[in-house]
Design a protein around this motif. Structure first.
Motif, PDB file in Angstrom:
ATOM      1  N   GLU A 277      40.481  42.782  64.499  1.00  0.00           N
ATOM      2  CA  GLU A 277      40.430  41.598  63.643  1.00  0.00           C
ATOM      3  C   GLU A 277      41.824  41.014  63.437  1.00  0.00           C
ATOM      4  O   GLU A 277      42.024  39.805  63.485  1.00  0.00           O
ATOM      5  CB  GLU A 277      39.793  41.940  62.287  1.00  0.00           C
ATOM      6  N   GLU A 278      42.795  41.909  63.242  1.00  0.00           N
ATOM      7  CA  GLU A 278      44.170  41.449  63.037  1.00  0.00           C
ATOM      8  C   GLU A 278      44.666  40.722  64.293  1.00  0.00           C
ATOM      9  O   GLU A 278      45.271  39.654  64.209  1.00  0.00           O
ATOM     10  CB  GLU A 278      45.071  42.655  62.733  1.00  0.00           C
ATOM     11  N   ILE A 279      44.371  41.297  65.470  1.00  0.00           N
ATOM     12  CA  ILE A 279      44.804  40.650  66.726  1.00  0.00           C
ATOM     13  C   ILE A 279      44.153  39.273  66.842  1.00  0.00           C
ATOM     14  O   ILE A 279      44.793  38.276  67.187  1.00  0.00           O
ATOM     15  CB  ILE A 279      44.454  41.528  67.957  1.00  0.00           C
ATOM     16  N   HIS A 280      42.857  39.222  66.500  1.00  0.00           N
ATOM     17  CA  HIS A 280      42.115  37.961  66.588  1.00  0.00           C
ATOM     18  C   HIS A 280      42.711  36.897  65.667  1.00  0.00           C
ATOM     19  O   HIS A 280      43.006  35.775  66.096  1.00  0.00           O
ATOM     20  CB  HIS A 280      40.651  38.242  66.224  1.00  0.00           C
ATOM     21  N   VAL A 281      42.941  37.284  64.407  1.00  0.00           N
ATOM     22  CA  VAL A 281      43.468  36.347  63.396  1.00  0.00           C
ATOM     23  C   VAL A 281      44.854  35.854  63.803  1.00  0.00           C
ATOM     24  O   VAL A 281      45.216  34.694  63.581  1.00  0.00           O
ATOM     25  CB  VAL A 281      43.519  37.047  62.003  1.00  0.00           C
ATOM     26  N   ASN A 282      45.623  36.732  64.455  1.00  0.00           N
ATOM     27  CA  ASN A 282      46.981  36.350  64.850  1.00  0.00           C
ATOM     28  C   ASN A 282      47.042  35.704  66.233  1.00  0.00           C
ATOM     29  O   ASN A 282      48.074  35.742  66.896  1.00  0.00           O
ATOM     30  CB  ASN A 282      47.911  37.558  64.783  1.00  0.00           C
ATOM     31  N   GLY A 283      45.944  35.160  66.705  1.00  0.00           N
ATOM     32  CA  GLY A 283      45.952  34.361  67.926  1.00  0.00           C
ATOM     33  C   GLY A 283      45.476  35.097  69.176  1.00  0.00           C
ATOM     34  O   GLY A 283      45.442  34.518  70.252  1.00  0.00           O
ATOM     35  N   GLY A 284      45.157  36.386  69.065  1.00  0.00           N
ATOM     36  CA  GLY A 284      44.550  37.108  70.196  1.00  0.00           C
ATOM     37  C   GLY A 284      45.522  37.544  71.282  1.00  0.00           C
ATOM     38  O   GLY A 284      45.099  37.869  72.387  1.00  0.00           O
ATOM     39  N   ASP A 285      46.847  37.544  70.967  1.00  0.00           N
ATOM     40  CA  ASP A 285      47.798  37.958  72.003  1.00  0.00           C
ATOM     41  C   ASP A 285      47.850  39.488  72.102  1.00  0.00           C
ATOM     42  O   ASP A 285      48.606  40.172  71.406  1.00  0.00           O
ATOM     43  CB  ASP A 285      49.191  37.386  71.677  1.00  0.00           C
ATOM     44  N   VAL A 286      47.057  39.995  73.035  1.00  0.00           N
ATOM     45  CA  VAL A 286      46.897  41.436  73.198  1.00  0.00           C
ATOM     46  C   VAL A 286      48.203  42.099  73.650  1.00  0.00           C
ATOM     47  O   VAL A 286      48.556  43.205  73.206  1.00  0.00           O
ATOM     48  CB  VAL A 286      45.764  41.691  74.224  1.00  0.00           C
ATOM     49  N   THR A 287      48.953  41.411  74.518  1.00  0.00           N
ATOM     50  CA  THR A 287      50.174  42.016  75.092  1.00  0.00           C
ATOM     51  C   THR A 287      51.195  42.376  74.001  1.00  0.00           C
ATOM     52  O   THR A 287      51.882  43.385  74.106  1.00  0.00           O
ATOM     53  CB  THR A 287      50.851  41.070  76.113  1.00  0.00           C
ATOM     54  N   LYS A 288      51.229  41.525  72.957  1.00  0.00           N
ATOM     55  CA  LYS A 288      52.171  41.787  71.856  1.00  0.00           C
ATOM     56  C   LYS A 288      51.863  43.149  71.219  1.00  0.00           C
ATOM     57  O   LYS A 288      52.760  43.921  70.897  1.00  0.00           O
ATOM     58  CB  LYS A 288      51.992  40.668  70.807  1.00  0.00           C
ATOM     59  N   TYR A 289      50.572  43.449  71.066  1.00  0.00           N
ATOM     60  CA  TYR A 289      50.178  44.703  70.402  1.00  0.00           C
ATOM     61  C   TYR A 289      50.370  45.910  71.332  1.00  0.00           C
ATOM     62  O   TYR A 289      50.713  46.989  70.880  1.00  0.00           O
ATOM     63  CB  TYR A 289      48.729  44.598  69.894  1.00  0.00           C
ATOM     64  N   VAL A 290      50.176  45.664  72.622  1.00  0.00           N
ATOM     65  CA  VAL A 290      50.430  46.748  73.585  1.00  0.00           C
ATOM     66  C   VAL A 290      51.926  47.091  73.551  1.00  0.00           C
ATOM     67  O   VAL A 290      52.318  48.268  73.522  1.00  0.00           O
ATOM     68  CB  VAL A 290      49.977  46.343  75.011  1.00  0.00           C
ATOM     69  N   ALA A 291      52.759  46.047  73.490  1.00  0.00           N
ATOM     70  CA  ALA A 291      54.215  46.274  73.425  1.00  0.00           C
ATOM     71  C   ALA A 291      54.585  47.030  72.152  1.00  0.00           C
ATOM     72  O   ALA A 291      55.412  47.947  72.182  1.00  0.00           O
ATOM     73  CB  ALA A 291      54.950  44.935  73.495  1.00  0.00           C
ATOM     74  N   ARG A 292      53.959  46.669  71.033  1.00  0.00           N
ATOM     75  CA  ARG A 292      54.240  47.366  69.766  1.00  0.00           C
ATOM     76  C   ARG A 292      53.848  48.841  69.861  1.00  0.00           C
ATOM     77  O   ARG A 292      54.563  49.711  69.383  1.00  0.00           O
ATOM     78  CB  ARG A 292      53.449  46.713  68.623  1.00  0.00           C
ATOM     79  N   ALA A 293      52.702  49.104  70.490  1.00  0.00           N
ATOM     80  CA  ALA A 293      52.223  50.492  70.600  1.00  0.00           C
ATOM     81  C   ALA A 293      53.199  51.344  71.418  1.00  0.00           C
ATOM     82  O   ALA A 293      53.326  52.545  71.197  1.00  0.00           O
ATOM     83  CB  ALA A 293      50.835  50.521  71.227  1.00  0.00           C
TER      84      ALA A 293
END
Ligand code: ACO
Length: 429
Positions: A277-293
């Motif tokens: 949900e957080e990824i969706h609300v923040n525009g759906g940029d999956v790569t940003k979250y993969v980089a954070r992980a």
């Protein structure tokens, strides 16, 4: 024992330790005599290399992605068995005959109601209370209502405690939900099956007729089977540690529910959905979250990825992913969170960080999406996991109680604190 000996050399002395093998070829060194012989204990942070028991209930091979209950593959059980059949299998060691299953189901149906006085218990909770807290306390409280089945060493008492738990846990879970919604409690309906009855208690309202959707019932049956046991995981170990003190079964299972609640264990299904949900609300940029992980300086983890044991794929995730597609298609639901989940999986599975660390989607990665499609609120996800895991907890507890070699669980430690010192008077500190 296999006859082969392991040798360990400490301070110039060699100690021989027995080894043994399980029925699937898993090998172990029995270190139980090491401290007495040498003064050394073994150290294994998080028990990643420690076998706490011998068990004949569940076999899993994390490298090959195999999961079997009492020798039956999880795929076949999901396809051909009901949840109560699987519960019977786990607890009683063999699949039931038709007569045995009928009797088991009837027995459970006779106990689905909770004592009317227990209904007041729900009044004390705030509407916002997490249902896992309510459920754990309610299960613990069963010991006060049913003090005729608290002796773990009495087989008849253990059996009736088992039946009461299987029968009443769905009722408690649905009541916790109804309380949060401000709706009246719906009594169990014994003409329905186990899963159908739970759905009815969750979604039925006195004002409207509710018909259990067979697809939903089937999906729930499969989801509960998938979660039914997973050998010596965190919550099961908690149940067994509590039970090893000869505490009653209700107390042990309440401990299991609390352990399951954590986001690194069963609570991950809620955490996954919140992350999507957080990824969706923040525009759906999956790569940003993969980089954070992947960032060592960021505590963010891809929830629903990684597993202590599965280092190839989690067979439960494969089954859930399949049934997720079926349920969403049948219900005509297009969930952008599923698209994000699929994208996340695709990117992570090609990424060298996840490949090298053998991080794959686990059972929780897709379960939240199905639960959401079935109308369950996010904070009920881990409650559903508890309903599924209940027979596993009971079976593992029973195996321990019936094992004449069982001992109270009491690990050791390496003390790293201060050496003996004297108290400095308070005005001089
Ligand atoms: N995202 C990013 N990195 C991860 C993740 C993840 N989800 N999981 C593990 N890693 C990294 C760790 O940081 C660690 O890196 P390092 O070697 O550089 O220190 C490495 O992979 C190994 O991970 P550990 O945490 O040491 O593995 P462990 O076996 O202790 O933990 C666990 C397994 C708790 C499941 C972990 O993978 C995790 O936290 N996953 C996210 C939570 C989750 O989905 N839990 C549900 C598990 S399934 C269940 O309980 C039903």
């Amino acid at each position: 024992m296999s006859g082969k000996k392991a040798k360990i050399e400490l301070e110039g002395k060699t100690y021989e330790l027995p080894t043994f093998e399980g029925s699937e070829g898993e090998k172990a060194v029995d270190i139980s005599s090491l401290r007495n012989q040498s003064g050394y204990i073994t150290y294994d942070n998080g028990y990643g290399n420690t076998g706490s028991t011998k068990s004949s209930i569940t076999f899993l091979d994390g490298e090959k992605g195999i999961l079997r209950y009492r020798g039956y593959n999880i795929d076949e059980l999901c396809e051909k068995a009901s949840f109560l059949e699987v519960a019977y299998l786990l607890i009683n060691k063999a699949l039931p005959t038709k007569t045995q299953l009928d009797a088991f189901e009837k027995n459970i149906k006779e106990h689905t109601m909770i004592n009317e006085d227990y209904k007041h218990y729900f009044d004390v909770w705030p509407r916002s209370a997490h249902p896992m807290g309510i459920l754990a306390s309610a299960i613990s409280g069963l010991a006060a209502f049913y003090d005729d089945c608290l002796n773990p060493n009495d087989q008849k008492q253990a059996h009736i405690a088992t039946i009461r738990l299987l029968a009443k846990m769905p009722t408690f879970a649905a009541y916790a939900y109804k309380k949060s919604m401000g709706q009246p409690f719906i009594y169990p309906k014994n003409k329905l099956g186990y899963c159908g009855n739970f759905l009815n208690m969750m979604y039925s309202c006195p004002t409207d007729e509710y018909k259990v959707d067979p697809d939903m019932e089937r999906a729930l049956n499969q989801l509960l089977i998938i979660h039914a046991d997973h050998e010596q995981n965190c919550s099961t170990s908690a149940v067994k540690v509590i039970g090893s003190s000869q505490a009653n079964l209700f107390a042990a299972v309440a401990g299991g529910i609390n352990a399951l609640w954590g986001p690194l264990h069963g609570g991950a299904n809620q955490a996954v959905l919140e992350m999507l949900e957080e990824i969706h609300v923040n525009g759906g940029d999956v790569t940003k979250y993969v980089a954070r992980a992947k960032d060592k300086n960021d505590s963010f983890k891809l929830m629903g990825f990684g597993h202590r044991v599965y280092k190839n794929f989690d067979p439960r995730a494969t089954i859930i992913k399949r049934s997720c597609d079926i349920i969403l298609n049948k219900m005509g639901i297009h969930d952008p969170l599923l698209d994000i989940a699929k994208k996340l999986e695709e990117i992570a599975l090609k990424d060298s960080y996840f490949i090298e660390k053998k991080l794959y989607p686990n059972v929780d990665f897709y379960s939240g999406i199905i639960y959401k499609a079935m109308g369950f609120p996010v904070n009920m996800f881990t409650v559903l996991f508890s309903l599924g895991r209940l027979p596993g907890w009971i079976a593992q507890w029973k195996e321990m109680i019936e094992d004449p070699e069982s001992k109270i669980a009491r690990p050791r430690q390496i003390y790293t604190g201060e050496k003996q010192r004297n108290i400095v008077p308070i005005m001089e500190r």
